[in-house]
Motif scaffolding. Structure first.
Motif, PDB file in Angstrom:
ATOM      1  N   SER A   1       0.832  -1.072   0.059  1.00  0.00           N
ATOM      2  CA  SER A   1      -0.010   0.062   0.165  1.00  0.00           C
ATOM      3  C   SER A   1       0.822   1.194   0.034  1.00  0.00           C
ATOM      4  CB  SER A   1      -0.899   0.138   1.317  1.00  0.00           C
ATOM      5  OG  SER A   1      -1.704   1.285   1.352  1.00  0.00           O
ATOM      6  N   LEU A   2       0.403   2.346  -0.486  1.00  0.00           N
ATOM      7  CA  LEU A   2       1.090   3.537  -0.420  1.00  0.00           C
ATOM      8  C   LEU A   2       0.479   4.543   0.488  1.00  0.00           C
ATOM      9  CD1 LEU A   2       0.923   4.260  -4.541  1.00  0.00           C
ATOM     10  CD2 LEU A   2       2.812   3.682  -3.166  1.00  0.00           C
ATOM     11  N   GLY A   3      -0.328   3.889   1.457  1.00  0.00           N
ATOM     12  CA  GLY A   3      -0.959   4.562   2.432  1.00  0.00           C
ATOM     13  C   GLY A   3      -0.043   4.150   3.722  1.00  0.00           C
ATOM     14  N   SER A   4      -0.626   4.627   5.101  1.00  0.00           N
ATOM     15  CA  SER A   4       0.148   4.182   6.387  1.00  0.00           C
ATOM     16  C   SER A   4       0.145   2.681   6.581  1.00  0.00           C
ATOM     17  CB  SER A   4      -0.689   5.129   7.284  1.00  0.00           C
ATOM     18  OG  SER A   4      -0.152   4.753   8.626  1.00  0.00           O
ATOM     19  N   THR A   5       1.132   2.583   7.169  1.00  0.00           N
ATOM     20  CA  THR A   5       1.348   0.846   7.637  1.00  0.00           C
ATOM     21  C   THR A   5       0.257   0.661   8.748  1.00  0.00           C
ATOM     22  OG1 THR A   5       2.872   1.753   9.293  1.00  0.00           O
ATOM     23  CG2 THR A   5       3.655   0.766   6.990  1.00  0.00           C
ATOM     24  N   ALA A   6      -0.266   1.665   9.529  1.00  0.00           N
ATOM     25  CA  ALA A   6      -1.155   1.329  10.487  1.00  0.00           C
ATOM     26  C   ALA A   6      -2.603   1.266   9.899  1.00  0.00           C
ATOM     27  CB  ALA A   6      -1.124   2.779  11.509  1.00  0.00           C
ATOM     28  N   ASP A   7      -2.862   1.636   8.601  1.00  0.00           N
ATOM     29  CA  ASP A   7      -4.063   1.435   8.092  1.00  0.00           C
ATOM     30  C   ASP A   7      -4.322   0.132   7.190  1.00  0.00           C
ATOM     31  OD1 ASP A   7      -5.065   3.704   9.159  1.00  0.00           O
ATOM     32  OD2 ASP A   7      -4.455   5.098   7.405  1.00  0.00           O
ATOM     33  N   PHE A   8      -2.919  -0.551   7.133  1.00  0.00           N
ATOM     34  CA  PHE A   8      -2.788  -1.896   6.159  1.00  0.00           C
ATOM     35  C   PHE A   8      -3.736  -2.805   7.003  1.00  0.00           C
ATOM     36  CE2 PHE A   8      -1.117  -5.324   3.953  1.00  0.00           C
ATOM     37  CZ  PHE A   8      -0.932  -5.134   2.848  1.00  0.00           C
ATOM     38  N   PRO A   9      -4.566  -3.523   6.331  1.00  0.00           N
ATOM     39  CA  PRO A   9      -5.282  -4.550   6.958  1.00  0.00           C
ATOM     40  C   PRO A   9      -4.476  -5.673   7.406  1.00  0.00           C
ATOM     41  CG  PRO A   9      -5.636  -4.713   4.587  1.00  0.00           C
ATOM     42  CD  PRO A   9      -4.881  -3.677   4.800  1.00  0.00           C
ATOM     43  N   LYS A  10      -5.057  -6.337   8.646  1.00  0.00           N
ATOM     44  CA  LYS A  10      -4.640  -7.409   9.213  1.00  0.00           C
ATOM     45  C   LYS A  10      -5.294  -8.484   8.773  1.00  0.00           C
ATOM     46  CE  LYS A  10      -1.369  -5.291  11.969  1.00  0.00           C
ATOM     47  NZ  LYS A  10      -0.123  -5.309  11.555  1.00  0.00           N
ATOM     48  N   ALA A  11      -4.934  -9.137   7.861  1.00  0.00           N
ATOM     49  CA  ALA A  11      -5.894 -10.287   7.065  1.00  0.00           C
ATOM     50  C   ALA A  11      -5.417 -11.457   7.443  1.00  0.00           C
ATOM     51  CB  ALA A  11      -5.802 -10.030   5.631  1.00  0.00           C
ATOM     52  N   ASN A  12      -6.232 -12.440   7.486  1.00  0.00           N
ATOM     53  CA  ASN A  12      -5.718 -13.985   7.234  1.00  0.00           C
ATOM     54  C   ASN A  12      -5.964 -14.610   6.009  1.00  0.00           C
ATOM     55  OD1 ASN A  12      -5.019 -13.859  10.010  1.00  0.00           O
ATOM     56  ND2 ASN A  12      -7.283 -14.285  10.861  1.00  0.00           N
ATOM     57  N   VAL A  13      -5.660 -15.754   5.842  1.00  0.00           N
ATOM     58  CA  VAL A  13      -6.026 -16.536   4.618  1.00  0.00           C
ATOM     59  C   VAL A  13      -7.584 -17.004   4.684  1.00  0.00           C
ATOM     60  CG1 VAL A  13      -6.051 -18.928   3.240  1.00  0.00           C
ATOM     61  CG2 VAL A  13      -3.751 -17.617   4.303  1.00  0.00           C
ATOM     62  N   GLY A  14      -8.234 -16.724   3.444  1.00  0.00           N
ATOM     63  CA  GLY A  14      -9.673 -16.787   3.356  1.00  0.00           C
ATOM     64  C   GLY A  14     -10.444 -15.563   3.582  1.00  0.00           C
ATOM     65  N   ASP A  15      -9.419 -14.445   3.904  1.00  0.00           N
ATOM     66  CA  ASP A  15     -10.340 -13.103   3.778  1.00  0.00           C
ATOM     67  C   ASP A  15     -10.634 -12.614   2.726  1.00  0.00           C
ATOM     68  OD1 ASP A  15     -10.313 -13.304   6.947  1.00  0.00           O
ATOM     69  OD2 ASP A  15      -9.007 -11.767   7.129  1.00  0.00           O
ATOM     70  N   THR A  16     -11.082 -11.492   2.444  1.00  0.00           N
ATOM     71  CA  THR A  16     -11.313 -10.953   1.214  1.00  0.00           C
ATOM     72  C   THR A  16     -11.226  -9.401   1.355  1.00  0.00           C
ATOM     73  OG1 THR A  16     -12.850 -12.476   0.484  1.00  0.00           O
ATOM     74  CG2 THR A  16     -12.730 -10.605  -0.934  1.00  0.00           C
ATOM     75  N   LEU A  17     -10.594  -8.855   0.193  1.00  0.00           N
ATOM     76  CA  LEU A  17     -10.436  -7.312   0.232  1.00  0.00           C
ATOM     77  C   LEU A  17     -11.699  -7.258  -0.889  1.00  0.00           C
ATOM     78  CD1 LEU A  17      -6.519  -6.671  -0.548  1.00  0.00           C
ATOM     79  CD2 LEU A  17      -8.087  -6.333   1.560  1.00  0.00           C
ATOM     80  N   GLU A  18     -12.691  -6.883  -0.110  1.00  0.00           N
ATOM     81  CA  GLU A  18     -13.976  -6.555  -0.845  1.00  0.00           C
ATOM     82  C   GLU A  18     -13.886  -5.287  -1.710  1.00  0.00           C
ATOM     83  OE1 GLU A  18     -17.460  -6.828   1.527  1.00  0.00           O
ATOM     84  OE2 GLU A  18     -17.763  -9.137   0.763  1.00  0.00           O
ATOM     85  N   GLY A  19     -14.551  -5.183  -2.836  1.00  0.00           N
ATOM     86  CA  GLY A  19     -14.474  -4.119  -3.916  1.00  0.00           C
ATOM     87  C   GLY A  19     -13.196  -4.099  -4.716  1.00  0.00           C
ATOM     88  N   THR A  20     -12.745  -2.858  -4.903  1.00  0.00           N
ATOM     89  CA  THR A  20     -11.577  -2.833  -5.778  1.00  0.00           C
ATOM     90  C   THR A  20     -10.170  -2.403  -4.979  1.00  0.00           C
ATOM     91  OG1 THR A  20     -12.086  -0.615  -6.451  1.00  0.00           O
ATOM     92  CG2 THR A  20     -12.836  -2.331  -7.878  1.00  0.00           C
ATOM     93  N   THR A  21      -9.153  -3.115  -5.447  1.00  0.00           N
ATOM     94  CA  THR A  21      -8.005  -2.527  -4.707  1.00  0.00           C
ATOM     95  C   THR A  21      -6.768  -2.145  -6.281  1.00  0.00           C
ATOM     96  OG1 THR A  21      -7.829  -4.269  -3.159  1.00  0.00           O
ATOM     97  CG2 THR A  21      -5.637  -3.518  -4.036  1.00  0.00           C
ATOM     98  N   THR A  22      -6.620  -0.841  -6.122  1.00  0.00           N
ATOM     99  CA  THR A  22      -5.993  -0.339  -7.336  1.00  0.00           C
ATOM    100  C   THR A  22      -4.802   0.347  -7.254  1.00  0.00           C
ATOM    101  OG1 THR A  22      -8.357   0.084  -7.944  1.00  0.00           O
ATOM    102  CG2 THR A  22      -6.490   0.967  -9.285  1.00  0.00           C
ATOM    103  N   GLY A  23      -3.935   0.139  -8.095  1.00  0.00           N
ATOM    104  CA  GLY A  23      -2.400   1.024  -7.931  1.00  0.00           C
ATOM    105  C   GLY A  23      -1.716   0.451  -9.155  1.00  0.00           C
ATOM    106  N   PRO A  24      -0.558   0.917  -9.134  1.00  0.00           N
ATOM    107  CA  PRO A  24       0.619   0.499  -9.993  1.00  0.00           C
ATOM    108  C   PRO A  24       1.055  -0.744  -9.635  1.00  0.00           C
ATOM    109  CG  PRO A  24       1.569   2.351  -8.793  1.00  0.00           C
ATOM    110  CD  PRO A  24       0.112   2.166  -8.234  1.00  0.00           C
TER     111      PRO A  24
END
Length: 608
Positions: free
Chosen positions: A244-267
């Motif tokens: 992510s180009l954002g703050s590490t504090a805002d990066f999701p704490k994800a486990n296997v099987g979770d989903t990034l719902e919606g769109t994830t966009t970037g270079p």
């Protein structure tokens, strides 16, 4: 797998994205006949302009990177050509905080460079960049080029072309075929704005604020939401790293099987630690898949439960003893014998000649008792200082825990760090010359690596030979995204030699007693389909019991989006013939962002 230094964490400390550009003077647009981004990228992995200066390259800024050692911005041509092999995006390396913002139309003059993350010796592909740039603003507030959608329809099923034999197996000079090969497809998008939608997480968030998703939800799925790596020809093309180009504090704490719902966009970037990476300027919303840690079945009174567990550089200063104890007692159901790997000496990484690990082991035993488990006894052999690899000064080794209420250990004096254990015959049965003992510790196969620990146990009057292993790591192997295809697995040379020695020792036991119960277990640092496993198995002397599981459940480790087998329990024919054999890969670590080890423990239950 190879560890990553704390320096990397510092390099990836993420600051907020630069939200405003410095004041600039607008100029006239670039000349129509100037070099464009797709000309710089070309149709191979190496720019035809590498090492050359280019002038007034036009494009729209899609994102900026304001942190770490690779500050700069991504430039994308708003007027693409009609060649799918040529990327329309490129990274402009500024070295300091860029003075542009997303949506700026600019021209760039600078030198085209091919940067190899990790250095040329890593075998990695290179990243095409424009360096030493002079940036001229044209206009602001422009629409960022629409992202290319990366999904199961767009990513090819074949992973990579075979490398050019005339170029030592490199794919760098080959013309990209993005409709046929996944690595070519990703390369054709290098530096461009891309997007994944409703992407399932297949490797949990790590300490460096990154995770892996799959763009192919039906590609070799595990039953718990990951993606299984089942052969050298099954690299899983849908895997994609997310930063992510954002703050590490805002990066999701994800486990296997979770989903990034919606769109994830970037270079789309390329880095040393995983290859092609979507560096998100917009992250999807994390939706939990509800994954829970597994608990194995309790062994019956007549069943012997044997486990292997890599506790990842455990030393008395660690804060994970209670958690490891809880895993052993509750998730593993207090196995009768536990082979522990990566037990460090009493002062951990302090390199002062200490080799004794009694404090480390006893602290774990006490924590197990406090968690409601048995008072385990233990056996191990201290290594020669700084001769067994691992973290310098740590002197990692294998150790046996065993429940003396259920199983007894046969002690035979004489086993030490340099004495080789042998096999003799007594009353028609095989027995070890020393117990515990190390297998061929002077053999060159074990140089700077852990020596196997052999022990003789008795359960309900039956002898069981157990060999605890921690074979040579995969450090130094080329990654799956290497420029060399297929990648070179240099570490397996030593691992094959080690497997040959272990198999030879098992042969010695079976030559004396054909029906002996023999278990070779531990962190084998290689897959169940690997050459290492085949050598360990030999001509049937051993069999990797994880192969008794469905393919969707065969994994003990999760690395770069691939769930894979590193930890194994191999058994002799007498145990394999037991119809009551039960095997369980107990997933308590590898799929979770708050893991206490990167390995999942393995449990075997059988009746000797």
């Amino acid at each position: 797998m190879p560890s990553r230094s704390s320096a990397r964490l510092a390099a990836l400390t993420v600051a907020a994205v630069c939200s405003a550009a410095s004041a600039v003077v607008l100029t006239s647009p670039a000349h129509a006949d100037s070099v464009r981004v797709h000309d710089i990228q070309g149709t191979t992995r190496i720019s035809p302009f590498a090492g050359q200066k280019v002038t007034d390259v036009p494009g729209i800024v899609t994102a900026t990177r304001t942190y770490g050692s690779s500050k700069g911005f991504w430039l994308q041509d708003a007027t693409p050509d009609d060649n799918p092999a040529t990327s329309e995006g490129v990274f402009v390396f500024t070295s300091s905080t860029p003075k542009v913002a997303a949506g700026d139309s600019v021209t760039v003059t600078g030198t085209v460079s091919e940067y190899v993350p990790g250095g040329a010796s890593s075998g990695n592909q290179s990243l095409t960049e424009i360096t030493k740039p002079t940036v001229t603003a044209v206009s602001t507030g422009n629409a960022v080029p629409a992202p290319v959608v990366v999904d199961e329809d767009s990513v090819p099923d074949a992973y990579a072309p075979a490398g050019d034999t005339a170029a030592a197996g490199s794919v760098n000079g080959l013309t990209l075929d993005p409709a046929k090969y996944a690595l070519d497809y990703y390369e054709s998008l290098e530096g461009m704005n891309v997007q994944v939608a409703d992407a399932r997480v297949v490797t949990a968030t790590d300490p460096y604020s990154e995770l892996w998703v799959t763009a192919k939800p039906h590609e070799h799925p595990s039953r718990r939401g990951g993606t299984v790596y089942g052969s050298y020809d099954s690299q899983n093309t849908g895997r994609l790293q997310i930063q992510s180009l954002g703050s590490t504090a805002d990066f999701p704490k994800a486990n296997v099987g979770d989903t990034l719902e919606g769109t994830t966009t970037g270079p789309l970037d390329f880095n040393q630690y995983g290859g092609y990476t979507l560096v998100a300027s917009e992250l999807g919303t994390l939706r939990s898949g509800g994954l829970e840690r597994e608990t194995t079945q309790k062994q019956s009174g007549r069943e012997l439960a044997v486990a292997t567990y890599n506790v990842e550089n455990l030393d008395p200063s660690d804060a994970t003893f209670d958690q490891h104890a809880a895993a052993i007692v509750h998730n593993l159901q207090s196995p009768d014998i536990v082979s522990l790997e990566e037990i460090q000496d009493n002062n951990g990484a302090k390199d002062d000649g200490t080799v004794d690990a009694s404090q480390t082991v006893n602290k774990l035993i006490d924590a197990i008792v406090a968690a409601g488990g048995p008072k385990y006894d233990w056996r191990s052999i201290d290594p020669v200082n700084d001769q067994d690899g691992g973290e310098p000064g740590g002197n990692i080794r294998q150790a046996f825990l065993f429940n003396p209420e259920r199983v007894s250990f046969v002690d035979r004096a004489g086993g030490d760090s340099t004495t080789a254990v042998g096999v003799t015959k007594a009353q028609g049965k095989a027995r070890l010359t020393v117990s515990p003992g190390r297998i061929a510790p002077a053999d060159a196969a074990w140089a700077n690596s852990r020596k196997p620990l052999a022990g003789e146990f008795v359960f309900h009057g039956k002898t069981v030979f157990v060999i605890a292993n921690h074979l040579n790591s995969k450090g130094g192997d080329q990654g799956l995204t290497s420029q060399y295809q297929p990648p070179v697995r240099s570490s397996e040379i030593q691992r094959h030699a080690q497997a040959t020695v272990v198999n030879g020792f098992v042969k010695d036991i079976l030559a004396v007693q054909k029906n002996a119960d023999v278990i070779a277990l531990g962190d084998m640092n290689d897959f169940e389909f690997s050459g290492t496993a085949r050598i360990l198995e030999g001509d049937g002397e051993l069999w990797s019991a994880i192969k008794s599981l469905p393919r969707s459940e065969r994994y003990t480790y999760d690395y770069q989006g691939n769930q894979q087998v590193l930890d194994q329990i191999l058994v002799s024919p007498a145990i394999r013939r037991d119809c009551g054999l039960e095997y369980d890969s107990v997933h308590v670590n590898s799929e979770f962002d708050d893991q206490i080890s990167d390995h999942d423990p393995q449990v075997l239950r059988f009746r000797p």
